[in-house]
Design an enzyme around this catalytic site. Structure first.
Site, PDB file in Angstrom:
ATOM      1  N   TYR A  76       9.332 -35.977   0.191  1.00 44.71           N
ATOM      2  CA  TYR A  76       8.351 -35.090  -0.443  1.00 44.71           C
ATOM      3  C   TYR A  76       8.116 -35.513  -1.889  1.00 44.71           C
ATOM      4  O   TYR A  76       6.981 -35.524  -2.369  1.00 44.71           O
ATOM      5  CB  TYR A  76       8.815 -33.626  -0.402  1.00 44.71           C
ATOM      6  CG  TYR A  76       7.723 -32.691  -0.869  1.00 44.71           C
ATOM      7  CD1 TYR A  76       6.772 -32.208   0.027  1.00 44.71           C
ATOM      8  CD2 TYR A  76       7.608 -32.334  -2.212  1.00 44.71           C
ATOM      9  CE1 TYR A  76       5.747 -31.386  -0.396  1.00 44.71           C
ATOM     10  CE2 TYR A  76       6.581 -31.515  -2.643  1.00 44.71           C
ATOM     11  CZ  TYR A  76       5.651 -31.043  -1.735  1.00 44.71           C
ATOM     12  OH  TYR A  76       4.624 -30.239  -2.153  1.00 44.71           O
ATOM     13  N   PHE A 128     -23.825 -40.301  -8.637  1.00 49.07           N
ATOM     14  CA  PHE A 128     -23.325 -40.407  -7.271  1.00 49.07           C
ATOM     15  C   PHE A 128     -23.115 -38.980  -6.773  1.00 49.07           C
ATOM     16  O   PHE A 128     -22.737 -38.096  -7.546  1.00 49.07           O
ATOM     17  CB  PHE A 128     -22.040 -41.242  -7.155  1.00 49.07           C
ATOM     18  CG  PHE A 128     -21.644 -41.360  -5.708  1.00 49.07           C
ATOM     19  CD1 PHE A 128     -22.384 -42.157  -4.853  1.00 49.07           C
ATOM     20  CD2 PHE A 128     -20.605 -40.611  -5.182  1.00 49.07           C
ATOM     21  CE1 PHE A 128     -22.099 -42.206  -3.486  1.00 49.07           C
ATOM     22  CE2 PHE A 128     -20.312 -40.666  -3.821  1.00 49.07           C
ATOM     23  CZ  PHE A 128     -21.054 -41.469  -2.975  1.00 49.07           C
ATOM     24  N   THR A 129     -23.336 -38.793  -5.483  1.00 46.27           N
ATOM     25  CA  THR A 129     -23.381 -37.432  -4.908  1.00 46.27           C
ATOM     26  C   THR A 129     -22.159 -36.581  -5.273  1.00 46.27           C
ATOM     27  O   THR A 129     -22.288 -35.522  -5.893  1.00 46.27           O
ATOM     28  CB  THR A 129     -23.515 -37.531  -3.375  1.00 46.27           C
ATOM     29  OG1 THR A 129     -22.458 -38.373  -2.883  1.00 46.27           O
ATOM     30  CG2 THR A 129     -24.850 -38.137  -2.974  1.00 46.27           C
ATOM     31  N   ASP A 219     -15.826 -45.163 -12.846  1.00 49.46           N
ATOM     32  CA  ASP A 219     -15.698 -44.968 -11.404  1.00 49.46           C
ATOM     33  C   ASP A 219     -15.407 -46.352 -10.844  1.00 49.46           C
ATOM     34  O   ASP A 219     -16.287 -47.186 -10.695  1.00 49.46           O
ATOM     35  CB  ASP A 219     -16.977 -44.381 -10.816  1.00 49.46           C
ATOM     36  CG  ASP A 219     -16.853 -44.168  -9.305  1.00 49.46           C
ATOM     37  OD1 ASP A 219     -15.991 -44.815  -8.672  1.00 49.46           O
ATOM     38  OD2 ASP A 219     -17.625 -43.366  -8.751  1.00 49.46           O
ATOM     39  N   LYS A 262     -12.682 -47.926  -0.402  1.00 44.88           N
ATOM     40  CA  LYS A 262     -13.661 -49.022  -0.475  1.00 44.88           C
ATOM     41  C   LYS A 262     -12.937 -50.326  -0.824  1.00 44.88           C
ATOM     42  O   LYS A 262     -12.314 -50.938   0.046  1.00 44.88           O
ATOM     43  CB  LYS A 262     -14.747 -48.696  -1.501  1.00 44.88           C
ATOM     44  CG  LYS A 262     -15.774 -47.693  -1.000  1.00 44.88           C
ATOM     45  CD  LYS A 262     -15.314 -46.287  -1.098  1.00 44.88           C
ATOM     46  CE  LYS A 262     -16.421 -45.275  -0.937  1.00 44.88           C
ATOM     47  NZ  LYS A 262     -15.913 -43.898  -1.002  1.00 44.88           N
ATOM     48  N   ARG A 386     -30.408 -42.649   1.790  1.00 47.31           N
ATOM     49  CA  ARG A 386     -30.083 -42.507   0.372  1.00 47.31           C
ATOM     50  C   ARG A 386     -31.397 -42.303  -0.357  1.00 47.31           C
ATOM     51  O   ARG A 386     -31.954 -43.188  -0.967  1.00 47.31           O
ATOM     52  CB  ARG A 386     -29.350 -43.737  -0.175  1.00 47.31           C
ATOM     53  CG  ARG A 386     -27.973 -43.959   0.396  1.00 47.31           C
ATOM     54  CD  ARG A 386     -26.832 -43.220  -0.299  1.00 47.31           C
ATOM     55  NE  ARG A 386     -26.602 -41.867   0.118  1.00 47.31           N
ATOM     56  CZ  ARG A 386     -25.413 -41.255   0.025  1.00 47.31           C
ATOM     57  NH1 ARG A 386     -24.350 -41.889  -0.410  1.00 47.31           N
ATOM     58  NH2 ARG A 386     -25.274 -40.002   0.367  1.00 47.31           N
ATOM     59  N   PHE A 453     -26.915 -33.742   2.576  1.00 49.45           N
ATOM     60  CA  PHE A 453     -27.165 -34.881   3.471  1.00 49.45           C
ATOM     61  C   PHE A 453     -26.127 -34.998   4.582  1.00 49.45           C
ATOM     62  O   PHE A 453     -26.408 -35.523   5.639  1.00 49.45           O
ATOM     63  CB  PHE A 453     -27.230 -36.192   2.668  1.00 49.45           C
ATOM     64  CG  PHE A 453     -26.000 -36.460   1.849  1.00 49.45           C
ATOM     65  CD1 PHE A 453     -25.857 -35.897   0.591  1.00 49.45           C
ATOM     66  CD2 PHE A 453     -24.972 -37.263   2.338  1.00 49.45           C
ATOM     67  CE1 PHE A 453     -24.706 -36.127  -0.162  1.00 49.45           C
ATOM     68  CE2 PHE A 453     -23.837 -37.499   1.593  1.00 49.45           C
ATOM     69  CZ  PHE A 453     -23.694 -36.916   0.335  1.00 49.45           C
TER      70      PHE A 453
HETATM   71  N1  F0G Z   1     -17.763 -42.916  -6.244  1.00 42.78           N
HETATM   72  C1  F0G Z   1     -18.506 -43.780  -5.542  1.00 42.78           C
HETATM   73  C2  F0G Z   1     -19.281 -44.828  -6.271  1.00 42.78           C
HETATM   74  C3  F0G Z   1     -18.558 -43.679  -4.148  1.00 42.78           C
HETATM   75  O1  F0G Z   1     -19.307 -44.545  -3.465  1.00 42.78           O
HETATM   76  C4  F0G Z   1     -17.821 -42.667  -3.491  1.00 42.78           C
HETATM   77  C5  F0G Z   1     -17.874 -42.517  -2.052  1.00 42.78           C
HETATM   78  C6  F0G Z   1     -17.054 -41.794  -4.266  1.00 42.78           C
HETATM   79  C7  F0G Z   1     -17.045 -41.953  -5.640  1.00 42.78           C
HETATM   80  C8  F0G Z   1     -16.256 -40.679  -3.654  1.00 42.78           C
HETATM   81  O2  F0G Z   1     -15.138 -41.165  -3.011  1.00 42.78           O
HETATM   82  O3  F0G Z   1     -15.512 -40.625  -0.607  1.00 42.78           O
HETATM   83  O4  F0G Z   1     -13.258 -41.236  -1.461  1.00 42.78           O
HETATM   84  O5  F0G Z   1     -14.257 -39.059  -2.038  1.00 42.78           O
HETATM   85  N2  F0G Z   1     -18.750 -43.057  -1.347  1.00 42.78           N
HETATM   86  C9  F0G Z   1     -18.851 -43.040   0.090  1.00 42.78           C
HETATM   87  C10 F0G Z   1     -20.081 -43.785   0.506  1.00 42.78           C
HETATM   88  C11 F0G Z   1     -18.729 -41.697   0.707  1.00 42.78           C
HETATM   89  O6  F0G Z   1     -20.380 -43.783   1.711  1.00 42.78           O
HETATM   90  O7  F0G Z   1     -20.743 -44.399  -0.329  1.00 42.78           O
HETATM   91  P1  F0G Z   1     -14.515 -40.481  -1.706  1.00 42.78           P
END
Ligand code: F0G
Length: 462
Positions: A76, A128-129, A219, A262, A386, A453
């Site tokens: 843990y 970014f979303t 990021d 990624k 997108r 989305f």
């Molecule tokens: N920042 C970037 C540039 C990303 O592309 C993503 C995720 C995140 C942050 C968030 O990370 O998914 O681990 O919580 N991108 C994915 C995509 C979902 O399909 O581009 P996460």
């Protein structure tokens, strides 16, 4: 522009374990698409042939990573895999303190809550979303400070992800540096098409922001891909290793949020890394509430180990060259066919320009959503919208954001598909292109409150 071989490269790995792919008929895909509300996120993966939805968590781990999974220390507290990850982050990214999180947005949540006060402004090189959603949930206002070229799919700027320093300066003049806790720089810029940021730009942004007491948070999700572009496109970096470039990029920043899913080729995992002890202290407190104890952050010991090993593999030149080379290979073929894509091609994906593809559709008829649905229907290949759907609504006015870029992303998982899969993909896009005049657009019939989305549903326009 780059030294990536165009034709005669081969994947720098051999395949030790396989996962069969299922082929479907057009009738089956039509039914699956209807059931999914014309949203590729809502398809069942087993109904997909080649899955180019995302490069997130969909990568193939190496035998070295899988071997590490067997060495998971599932204590843990104080798992040795945590210390391995901490060492790797310190060595390759150069930050002092590490807080693991279940994935990138876990880190975004924590840093946004700690640094942003309601009414603050957070500049960034395109949104970014999830990043913007967490900034807004913390009461911040996102301000786009990317260079104008990033919004133009045809601009060949080699570093289209760069920050426009004038835009940052005018924001500082307008609202005052005290209202800007940090600038968020993404390398590469996902929503702009996987476009990189130059070292010169990162350095200049850092100098400007630090002179005003504004922190720089990276990021770093695809920072290794960015480092490869610096090596191949920016003067003076030809002879530096990808690892050295990565380290230098991070040195101009105060910390990073990371989605390990990624660059680091794991199926789950992320982290927040930071140099400031006080911010670290708060993050270490907060992670216990939202993710898990500060030495596991919602991950199993084995996941931490796979991510630590992924860091070492990500910066290997043969790997990263082939990774970006594969995307470039598809891009060259599509360009030769006259298919409109964002140029130059980016690190993780090809972005089809849905505005040019379907000029007869208005943006609120969801051209990119339509195109992603049609590509699936044609071929079983799954891509992602997108454009206007991803952009969401302005939190104050409730209106749709109307982004300049209306794109479909064909995203390539790392080490998963071969050149033959790439050829099939190109043929499928070509067939979709030929049928484009018959495509009629969609209407949204269900819209969730956050990150719509993912779960929105659509119906075809008559
Ligand atoms: N920042 C970037 C540039 C990303 O592309 C993503 C995720 C995140 C942050 C968030 O990370 O998914 O681990 O919580 N991108 C994915 C995509 C979902 O399909 O581009 P996460």
């Amino acid at each position: 522009m780059s030294d990536t071989p165009k034709r005669s490269w081969a994947e720098p790995f051999k395949i030790k374990m396989v996962e069969p792919l299922k082929m479907t008929t057009r009738e089956e895909r039509k039914k699956a698409l209807q059931e999914a509300g014309y949203n590729t996120f809502l398809l069942r993966s087993e109904d997909v042939y080649i899955d180019l939805l995302t490069d997130s968590g969909t990568n193939a781990m190496s035998d070295y990573q899988w071997a590490g999974m067997m060495l998971g220390d599932e204590a843990y507290a104080g798992s040795k895999n945590f210390y391995n990850l901490e060492n790797a982050v310190q060595k390759f990214y150069g930050y002092k303190y590490l807080v693991p999180t279940h994935q990138g947005r876990g880190a975004e949540h924590i840093i946004s809550k700690i640094l942003i006060k309601p009414g603050d402004f957070v500049p960034g090189n395109m949104y970014f979303t999830t990043t913007r959603a967490h900034q807004e949930l913390a009461g911040g206002n996102f301000v786009d400070v990317i260079i104008d070229e990033a919004h133009d799919p045809t601009s060949l700027h080699p570093f289209k992800g760069n920050v426009d320093l004038d835009k940052v300066e005018s924001l500082i003049k307008k609202v005052g540096a005290k209202k800007i806790p940090y600038i968020s720089i993404a390398v590469t810029v996902n929503m702009a098409g996987g476009q990189p940021v130059s070292m010169e730009n990162i350095r200049a942004v850092s100098k400007l922001c630090r002179s005003h007491g504004i922190k720089v948070i990276l990021d770093a999700t695809r920072a290794v891909e960015n480092a490869y572009y610096i090596k191949t496109r920016e003067k003076g970096f030809e002879d530096r290793t990808v690892a050295q470039i990565l380290h230098e990029m991070c040195s101009y920043t105060d910390g990073c949020t990371m989605s390990g899913k990624k660059d680091l080729m794991v199926n789950i995992g992320g982290f927040l890394a930071i140099n400031d002890w006080d911010v670290f202290e708060e993050a270490r407190n907060m992670v216990v509430l939202f993710e898990g104890l500060h030495t596991y952050g919602g991950l199993a010991g084995r996941d931490l180990e796979a991510m630590a090993r992924g860091i070492e593999e990500a910066v290997q030149y043969d790997h990263i060259r082939a990774r970006i080379g594969q995307v470039e290979y598809v891009g060259e073929k599509l360009k030769a066919l006259g298919i409109p894509i964002v140029q130059p091609t980016g690190g993780h994906a090809i972005f089809l320009d849905a505005r040019k593809f379907l000029p007869h559709l208005k943006q609120d008829q969801f051209p990119a959503q339509t195109l992603a649905a049609e590509l699936y229907l044609e071929s079983g290949i799954r891509a992602m919208e997108r454009g206007i759907v991803s952009a969401g609504r302005n939190k104050d006015t409730g209106e749709h954001y109307y982004p300049k870029l209306e794109l479909v992303r064909l995203t390539f998982p790392r080490r998963v598909y071969t050149q033959a899969h790439c050829d099939v993909t190109v043929e499928a896009v070509e067939a979709t292109f030929e049928a484009r005049n018959q495509m009629k657009g969609l209407k949204m019939v269900y819209e969730p409150k956050y990150l719509r989305f993912f779960q929105a549903r659509f119906e075809p326009l008559a």
